[in-house]
Scaffold this motif. Structure first.
Motif, mmCIF file in Angstrom:
data_model
loop_
_atom_site.group_PDB
_atom_site.id
_atom_site.type_symbol
_atom_site.label_atom_id
_atom_site.label_comp_id
_atom_site.label_asym_id
_atom_site.label_seq_id
_atom_site.Cartn_x
_atom_site.Cartn_y
_atom_site.Cartn_z
ATOM 1 N N PHE A 179 4.777 -8.668 2.663
ATOM 2 C CA PHE A 179 3.794 -7.650 3.013
ATOM 3 C C PHE A 179 3.261 -6.961 1.757
ATOM 4 O O PHE A 179 2.050 -6.802 1.582
ATOM 5 C CB PHE A 179 4.440 -6.631 3.962
ATOM 6 C CG PHE A 179 3.529 -5.510 4.371
ATOM 7 C CD1 PHE A 179 2.500 -5.738 5.273
ATOM 8 C CD2 PHE A 179 3.698 -4.243 3.851
ATOM 9 C CE1 PHE A 179 1.651 -4.710 5.653
ATOM 10 C CE2 PHE A 179 2.860 -3.206 4.225
ATOM 11 C CZ PHE A 179 1.830 -3.443 5.130
ATOM 12 N N ILE A 180 4.180 -6.586 0.862
ATOM 13 C CA ILE A 180 3.780 -5.902 -0.376
ATOM 14 C C ILE A 180 2.954 -6.833 -1.267
ATOM 15 O O ILE A 180 1.918 -6.445 -1.804
ATOM 16 C CB ILE A 180 5.020 -5.370 -1.126
ATOM 17 C CG1 ILE A 180 5.663 -4.240 -0.312
ATOM 18 C CG2 ILE A 180 4.661 -4.878 -2.519
ATOM 19 C CD1 ILE A 180 7.025 -3.807 -0.814
ATOM 20 N N VAL A 181 3.410 -8.088 -1.404
ATOM 21 C CA VAL A 181 2.701 -9.051 -2.258
ATOM 22 C C VAL A 181 1.303 -9.326 -1.718
ATOM 23 O O VAL A 181 0.337 -9.388 -2.483
ATOM 24 C CB VAL A 181 3.521 -10.352 -2.400
ATOM 25 C CG1 VAL A 181 2.697 -11.467 -3.015
ATOM 26 C CG2 VAL A 181 4.761 -10.105 -3.239
ATOM 27 N N ILE A 182 1.188 -9.483 -0.401
ATOM 28 C CA ILE A 182 -0.129 -9.746 0.189
ATOM 29 C C ILE A 182 -1.065 -8.567 -0.037
ATOM 30 O O ILE A 182 -2.260 -8.743 -0.326
ATOM 31 C CB ILE A 182 0.004 -10.070 1.697
ATOM 32 C CG1 ILE A 182 0.654 -11.435 1.883
ATOM 33 C CG2 ILE A 182 -1.344 -10.042 2.395
ATOM 34 C CD1 ILE A 182 -0.111 -12.597 1.280
ATOM 35 N N LEU A 183 -0.545 -7.359 0.079
ATOM 36 C CA LEU A 183 -1.382 -6.186 -0.201
ATOM 37 C C LEU A 183 -1.875 -6.194 -1.647
ATOM 38 O O LEU A 183 -3.051 -5.931 -1.919
ATOM 39 C CB LEU A 183 -0.597 -4.897 0.067
ATOM 40 C CG LEU A 183 -0.447 -4.472 1.520
ATOM 41 C CD1 LEU A 183 0.373 -3.189 1.613
ATOM 42 C CD2 LEU A 183 -1.801 -4.263 2.178
ATOM 43 N N LEU A 184 -0.964 -6.512 -2.577
ATOM 44 C CA LEU A 184 -1.348 -6.564 -3.992
ATOM 45 C C LEU A 184 -2.348 -7.679 -4.264
ATOM 46 O O LEU A 184 -3.328 -7.496 -4.991
ATOM 47 C CB LEU A 184 -0.111 -6.739 -4.868
ATOM 48 C CG LEU A 184 0.858 -5.564 -4.920
ATOM 49 C CD1 LEU A 184 2.117 -5.933 -5.691
ATOM 50 C CD2 LEU A 184 0.190 -4.349 -5.551
ATOM 51 N N ILE A 185 -2.096 -8.846 -3.670
ATOM 52 C CA ILE A 185 -2.996 -9.982 -3.886
ATOM 53 C C ILE A 185 -4.383 -9.671 -3.328
ATOM 54 O O ILE A 185 -5.406 -9.979 -3.949
ATOM 55 C CB ILE A 185 -2.422 -11.268 -3.260
ATOM 56 C CG1 ILE A 185 -1.244 -11.756 -4.104
ATOM 57 C CG2 ILE A 185 -3.474 -12.345 -3.136
ATOM 58 C CD1 ILE A 185 -0.512 -12.930 -3.526
ATOM 59 N N ALA A 186 -4.412 -9.072 -2.137
ATOM 60 C CA ALA A 186 -5.702 -8.735 -1.538
ATOM 61 C C ALA A 186 -6.488 -7.782 -2.435
ATOM 62 O O ALA A 186 -7.712 -7.884 -2.546
ATOM 63 C CB ALA A 186 -5.490 -8.105 -0.159
ATOM 64 N N ALA A 187 -5.761 -6.892 -3.114
ATOM 65 C CA ALA A 187 -6.441 -5.927 -3.976
ATOM 66 C C ALA A 187 -6.823 -6.526 -5.329
ATOM 67 O O ALA A 187 -7.835 -6.155 -5.921
ATOM 68 C CB ALA A 187 -5.543 -4.711 -4.180
ATOM 69 N N LEU A 188 -6.023 -7.475 -5.820
ATOM 70 C CA LEU A 188 -6.212 -7.956 -7.191
ATOM 71 C C LEU A 188 -6.597 -9.425 -7.314
ATOM 72 O O LEU A 188 -6.759 -9.922 -8.429
ATOM 73 C CB LEU A 188 -4.909 -7.741 -7.990
ATOM 74 C CG LEU A 188 -4.339 -6.325 -8.015
ATOM 75 C CD1 LEU A 188 -2.977 -6.315 -8.668
ATOM 76 C CD2 LEU A 188 -5.283 -5.393 -8.760
ATOM 77 N N LEU A 189 -6.719 -10.137 -6.213
ATOM 78 C CA LEU A 189 -6.851 -11.594 -6.251
ATOM 79 C C LEU A 189 -7.983 -12.083 -7.145
ATOM 80 O O LEU A 189 -7.779 -12.920 -8.017
ATOM 81 C CB LEU A 189 -7.040 -12.143 -4.828
ATOM 82 C CG LEU A 189 -7.104 -13.668 -4.718
ATOM 83 C CD1 LEU A 189 -5.796 -14.280 -5.201
ATOM 84 C CD2 LEU A 189 -7.390 -14.092 -3.306
ATOM 85 N N LYS A 190 -9.160 -11.544 -6.965
ATOM 86 C CA LYS A 190 -10.304 -12.040 -7.735
ATOM 87 C C LYS A 190 -10.122 -11.785 -9.228
ATOM 88 O O LYS A 190 -10.502 -12.608 -10.057
ATOM 89 C CB LYS A 190 -11.588 -11.397 -7.236
ATOM 90 C CG LYS A 190 -12.022 -11.916 -5.880
ATOM 91 C CD LYS A 190 -13.354 -11.341 -5.466
ATOM 92 C CE LYS A 190 -13.777 -11.903 -4.112
ATOM 93 N NZ LYS A 190 -15.031 -11.317 -3.644
ATOM 94 N N LYS A 191 -9.500 -10.675 -9.564
ATOM 95 C CA LYS A 191 -9.304 -10.348 -10.974
ATOM 96 C C LYS A 191 -8.217 -11.213 -11.609
ATOM 97 O O LYS A 191 -8.326 -11.624 -12.753
ATOM 98 C CB LYS A 191 -8.922 -8.868 -11.117
ATOM 99 C CG LYS A 191 -10.011 -7.901 -10.699
ATOM 100 C CD LYS A 191 -9.535 -6.474 -10.826
ATOM 101 C CE LYS A 191 -10.603 -5.508 -10.317
ATOM 102 N NZ LYS A 191 -10.148 -4.121 -10.319
#
Length: 198
Positions: free
Chosen positions: A87-99
């Motif tokens: 859950f935490i990783v997906i939240l981080l990835i969703a926020a930072l994925l493109k970067k």
């Protein structure tokens, strides 16, 4: 305290597992057996039930194992532990994925993880196959063939391969589960009646 141990164990499994539920099975097996929560045979049954019920296999296994050790609240903390890192990783990835994905190092790391995941899944599959068909738990165990399990495995493997070859698409996992369940009833039902008799 069992609740804390369940939570921390499944938190660790959820945090270091890649490749989805099947990639987690080897880690779950190692942790559960080392804690003495289940035997190898019980674990195989939990895997079969987890695969047969709706939802991700790792979440189902955490729920079943937690429930077997500490009831409803054990199931709750084990399930929470295994899903929290994702859950935490997906939240981080969703926020930072493109970067993050534009960096070659991140792509290289993900490419390096992929073969390890494949190896973990294949290794776990081999261990489970040897345990189910030959009753081998460790390297020193004698081979005790379960011909019924071997026949079921062979029928399923041949059916899936033939279906894929002729229909040009993979055999449905749901149908494989149903077929294996029916064969299990046909092959093992008399064993259950024999064990139940005084």
């Amino acid at each position: 305290m069992i609740y804390l141990r369940l939570f921390l164990t499944f938190l660790k499994i959820g945090a270091v597992s890649f490749g989805g539920g099947y990639g987690m099975i080897s880690l779950i097996r190692e942790e559960v057996l080392s804690h003495g929560w289940l035997t190898e045979e019980q674990l195989l049954r939990f895997i079969a039930v987890s695969e047969s019920t709706p939802g991700p296999i790792a979440v189902n296994m955490a729920t079943f194992i937690g429930s077997s050790q500490a009831g409803f609240f054990g199931a709750l903390v084990a399930t929470f532990g295994v899903v929290l890192p994702s859950f935490i990783v997906i939240l981080l990835i969703a926020a930072l994925l493109k970067k993050v994905m534009k960096y070659a190092g991140v792509q290289a790391a993900l490419n390096g993880i992929r073969p390890v995941i494949t190896g973990l899944i294949l290794g776990t599959a081999l261990i489970l196959l040897l345990s189910a068909v030959a009753n081998i738990q460790t390297m020193h165990d004698p081979v005790l063939w379960d011909w019924k399990a071997g026949v079921i495995f062979a029928i399923l493997a041949v059916s899936a391969a033939a279906y894929s070859k002729f229909r040009k698409k993979p055999f449905s996992p749901i149908l494989l589960l149903l077929l294996s369940g029916v064969m299990g009833i046909l092959f093992y039902l008399n064993c259950l009646f024999t064990e139940a008799l005084p």
